[in-house]
Design a protein around this motif. Structure first.
Motif, mmCIF file in Angstrom:
data_model
loop_
_atom_site.group_PDB
_atom_site.id
_atom_site.type_symbol
_atom_site.label_atom_id
_atom_site.label_comp_id
_atom_site.label_asym_id
_atom_site.label_seq_id
_atom_site.Cartn_x
_atom_site.Cartn_y
_atom_site.Cartn_z
ATOM 1 N N TYR A 93 -9.315 -70.137 14.155
ATOM 2 C CA TYR A 93 -9.613 -69.795 12.777
ATOM 3 C C TYR A 93 -9.610 -71.031 11.882
ATOM 4 O O TYR A 93 -9.026 -72.056 12.220
ATOM 5 C CB TYR A 93 -8.555 -68.819 12.238
ATOM 6 N N GLY A 94 -10.208 -70.882 10.735
ATOM 7 C CA GLY A 94 -10.048 -71.817 9.637
ATOM 8 C C GLY A 94 -9.083 -71.170 8.657
ATOM 9 O O GLY A 94 -9.138 -69.951 8.452
ATOM 10 N N VAL A 95 -8.184 -71.958 8.078
ATOM 11 C CA VAL A 95 -7.226 -71.412 7.116
ATOM 12 C C VAL A 95 -7.110 -72.354 5.928
ATOM 13 O O VAL A 95 -7.459 -73.540 6.012
ATOM 14 C CB VAL A 95 -5.821 -71.195 7.740
ATOM 15 N N GLY A 96 -6.582 -71.807 4.831
ATOM 16 C CA GLY A 96 -6.372 -72.654 3.669
ATOM 17 C C GLY A 96 -5.482 -72.005 2.627
ATOM 18 O O GLY A 96 -5.445 -70.787 2.494
ATOM 19 N N PHE A 97 -4.766 -72.846 1.914
ATOM 20 C CA PHE A 97 -3.975 -72.413 0.767
ATOM 21 C C PHE A 97 -4.889 -72.543 -0.444
ATOM 22 O O PHE A 97 -5.444 -73.607 -0.697
ATOM 23 C CB PHE A 97 -2.733 -73.291 0.609
ATOM 24 N N ILE A 98 -5.065 -71.448 -1.154
ATOM 25 C CA ILE A 98 -5.997 -71.414 -2.269
ATOM 26 C C ILE A 98 -5.251 -71.085 -3.565
ATOM 27 O O ILE A 98 -4.082 -70.695 -3.520
ATOM 28 C CB ILE A 98 -7.149 -70.420 -1.996
ATOM 29 N N PRO A 99 -5.907 -71.239 -4.717
ATOM 30 C CA PRO A 99 -5.228 -70.988 -5.995
ATOM 31 C C PRO A 99 -4.616 -69.586 -6.095
ATOM 32 O O PRO A 99 -4.974 -68.682 -5.340
ATOM 33 C CB PRO A 99 -6.348 -71.158 -7.026
ATOM 34 N N ASP A 100 -3.708 -69.450 -7.044
ATOM 35 C CA ASP A 100 -2.997 -68.199 -7.312
ATOM 36 C C ASP A 100 -2.062 -67.812 -6.174
ATOM 37 O O ASP A 100 -1.874 -66.622 -5.890
ATOM 38 C CB ASP A 100 -3.970 -67.057 -7.629
ATOM 39 N N ASN A 101 -1.480 -68.825 -5.494
ATOM 40 C CA ASN A 101 -0.502 -68.594 -4.419
ATOM 41 C C ASN A 101 -1.045 -67.676 -3.334
ATOM 42 O O ASN A 101 -0.424 -66.691 -2.953
ATOM 43 C CB ASN A 101 0.811 -68.038 -4.984
ATOM 44 N N LYS A 102 -2.209 -68.034 -2.808
ATOM 45 C CA LYS A 102 -2.845 -67.252 -1.752
ATOM 46 C C LYS A 102 -3.119 -68.138 -0.542
ATOM 47 O O LYS A 102 -3.227 -69.355 -0.645
ATOM 48 C CB LYS A 102 -4.166 -66.642 -2.239
ATOM 49 N N PHE A 103 -3.234 -67.482 0.605
ATOM 50 C CA PHE A 103 -3.550 -68.129 1.870
ATOM 51 C C PHE A 103 -4.661 -67.305 2.497
ATOM 52 O O PHE A 103 -4.543 -66.085 2.633
ATOM 53 C CB PHE A 103 -2.313 -68.137 2.771
ATOM 54 N N VAL A 104 -5.741 -67.964 2.875
ATOM 55 C CA VAL A 104 -6.894 -67.255 3.418
ATOM 56 C C VAL A 104 -7.092 -67.631 4.888
ATOM 57 O O VAL A 104 -6.877 -68.776 5.280
ATOM 58 C CB VAL A 104 -8.175 -67.539 2.590
ATOM 59 N N VAL A 105 -7.494 -66.641 5.679
ATOM 60 C CA VAL A 105 -7.839 -66.836 7.091
ATOM 61 C C VAL A 105 -9.309 -66.515 7.238
ATOM 62 O O VAL A 105 -9.776 -65.458 6.783
ATOM 63 C CB VAL A 105 -6.988 -65.925 7.998
ATOM 64 N N LEU A 106 -10.053 -67.444 7.858
ATOM 65 C CA LEU A 106 -11.503 -67.313 8.034
ATOM 66 C C LEU A 106 -11.852 -67.382 9.515
ATOM 67 O O LEU A 106 -11.201 -68.104 10.275
ATOM 68 C CB LEU A 106 -12.221 -68.460 7.314
ATOM 69 N N ASP A 107 -12.907 -66.677 9.923
ATOM 70 C CA ASP A 107 -13.393 -66.854 11.288
ATOM 71 C C ASP A 107 -14.182 -68.164 11.351
ATOM 72 O O ASP A 107 -14.371 -68.826 10.327
ATOM 73 C CB ASP A 107 -14.210 -65.643 11.756
ATOM 74 N N VAL A 108 -14.659 -68.557 12.536
ATOM 75 C CA VAL A 108 -15.325 -69.854 12.661
ATOM 76 C C VAL A 108 -16.690 -69.903 11.968
ATOM 77 O O VAL A 108 -17.265 -70.965 11.831
ATOM 78 C CB VAL A 108 -15.462 -70.326 14.134
ATOM 79 N N GLY A 109 -17.181 -68.773 11.492
ATOM 80 C CA GLY A 109 -18.404 -68.736 10.697
ATOM 81 C C GLY A 109 -18.120 -68.820 9.206
ATOM 82 O O GLY A 109 -19.022 -68.679 8.403
ATOM 83 N N ALA A 110 -16.855 -69.034 8.839
ATOM 84 C CA ALA A 110 -16.389 -69.149 7.445
ATOM 85 C C ALA A 110 -16.412 -67.825 6.690
ATOM 86 O O ALA A 110 -16.479 -67.803 5.471
ATOM 87 C CB ALA A 110 -17.157 -70.217 6.682
ATOM 88 N N HIS A 111 -16.328 -66.713 7.415
ATOM 89 C CA HIS A 111 -16.222 -65.403 6.779
ATOM 90 C C HIS A 111 -14.746 -65.095 6.560
ATOM 91 O O HIS A 111 -13.939 -65.233 7.482
ATOM 92 C CB HIS A 111 -16.840 -64.314 7.669
ATOM 93 N N ASP A 112 -14.402 -64.642 5.345
ATOM 94 C CA ASP A 112 -13.013 -64.277 5.048
ATOM 95 C C ASP A 112 -12.588 -63.112 5.942
ATOM 96 O O ASP A 112 -13.278 -62.092 6.003
ATOM 97 C CB ASP A 112 -12.862 -63.841 3.589
ATOM 98 N N LEU A 113 -11.449 -63.275 6.613
ATOM 99 C CA LEU A 113 -10.886 -62.178 7.398
ATOM 100 C C LEU A 113 -9.826 -61.442 6.590
ATOM 101 O O LEU A 113 -9.828 -60.223 6.531
ATOM 102 C CB LEU A 113 -10.304 -62.694 8.712
ATOM 103 N N PHE A 114 -8.921 -62.209 5.984
ATOM 104 C CA PHE A 114 -7.930 -61.621 5.088
ATOM 105 C C PHE A 114 -7.277 -62.710 4.262
ATOM 106 O O PHE A 114 -7.342 -63.891 4.599
ATOM 107 C CB PHE A 114 -6.879 -60.779 5.829
ATOM 108 N N THR A 115 -6.666 -62.277 3.169
ATOM 109 C CA THR A 115 -5.932 -63.168 2.279
ATOM 110 C C THR A 115 -4.544 -62.569 2.065
ATOM 111 O O THR A 115 -4.425 -61.347 1.883
ATOM 112 C CB THR A 115 -6.654 -63.304 0.927
ATOM 113 N N VAL A 116 -3.518 -63.420 2.109
ATOM 114 C CA VAL A 116 -2.143 -62.982 1.868
ATOM 115 C C VAL A 116 -1.532 -63.866 0.790
ATOM 116 O O VAL A 116 -2.056 -64.942 0.484
ATOM 117 C CB VAL A 116 -1.281 -63.043 3.150
ATOM 118 N N SER A 117 -0.436 -63.423 0.240
ATOM 119 C CA SER A 117 0.285 -64.244 -0.733
ATOM 120 C C SER A 117 1.026 -65.360 -0.023
ATOM 121 O O SER A 117 1.568 -65.166 1.064
ATOM 122 C CB SER A 117 1.290 -63.384 -1.504
ATOM 123 N N SER A 118 1.028 -66.530 -0.635
ATOM 124 C CA SER A 118 1.819 -67.651 -0.110
ATOM 125 C C SER A 118 3.030 -67.837 -1.021
ATOM 126 O O SER A 118 3.138 -67.199 -2.068
ATOM 127 C CB SER A 118 0.978 -68.926 -0.048
#
Length: 177
Positions: A118-143
């Protein structure tokens, strides 16, 4: 008459061993977790991670010095490394910061994640996103933010009761099997 360990001596020896293990466990608690799961430092993770990775139609260089992971007692791994995303569009760069490999299903902040890459990242508003290898959002959780961390690092994995933390600077998410 041979003088061996008496019952009292054996108890004292056992207590001394337990105290020593407690001191060592306290000192090296971040390196291992009960059950034989072990946190991998960047030096250990670099031996397992590739120098470049595929994501959304491109190959990107990994920042192996900014990597970490976990080796579970049964030999399976969860690994992560920051990625040089300079060749990606700004919308991908905003979300995709690290490559994340899970050889077994895990939970990230209680959300199920299947084994995979997966691709992952910490994004604004205290969120963490998980993406598949095509860069499609799979889910976002609070960080979360660890204000007490003395020396934040670009990427770090630590052990905690019942699981692990993946940090980017002072921001982190928890994950477990």
């Amino acid at each position: 008459m041979h003088k061996g360990f008496g019952r009292f001596d054996l108890v004292r020896w056992a207590i001394a061993v337990l105290i020593a293990v407690g001191v060592i466990g306290g000192t090296f608690g971040a390196l291992a977790q009960a059950g034989g799961d072990a946190v991998l430092a960047a030096a250990d993770a670099t031996k397992l991670l590739p120098a470049s990775v595929y994501f959304k139609g491109q190959s990107a260089t990994t920042q192996l010095r900014n990597s970490g992971g976990v080796k579970f007692a049964d030999g399976f791994f969860v690994l992560s490394a920051l990625v040089d995303t300079s060749g990606y569009s700004s919308d991908v760069q905003q979300k995709y910061q690290a490559y994340f490999i899970a050889e077994v299903p895990i939970k990230i902040e209680g959300h199920d994640l299947a084994a995979g890459i997966y691709g992952v990242g910490f994004i604004p508003d205290n969120k963490f996103v998980v993406l598949d290898v095509g860069a499609h959002d799979l889910f976002t959780v609070s960080s979360h933010k660890d204000e007490e961390m003395k020396r934040p690092m670009p990427l770090k994995v630590t052990a905690e009761a019942g699981g692990f933390r993946l940090y980017e600077g002072r921001n982190y998410i928890t994950f477990a099997r």
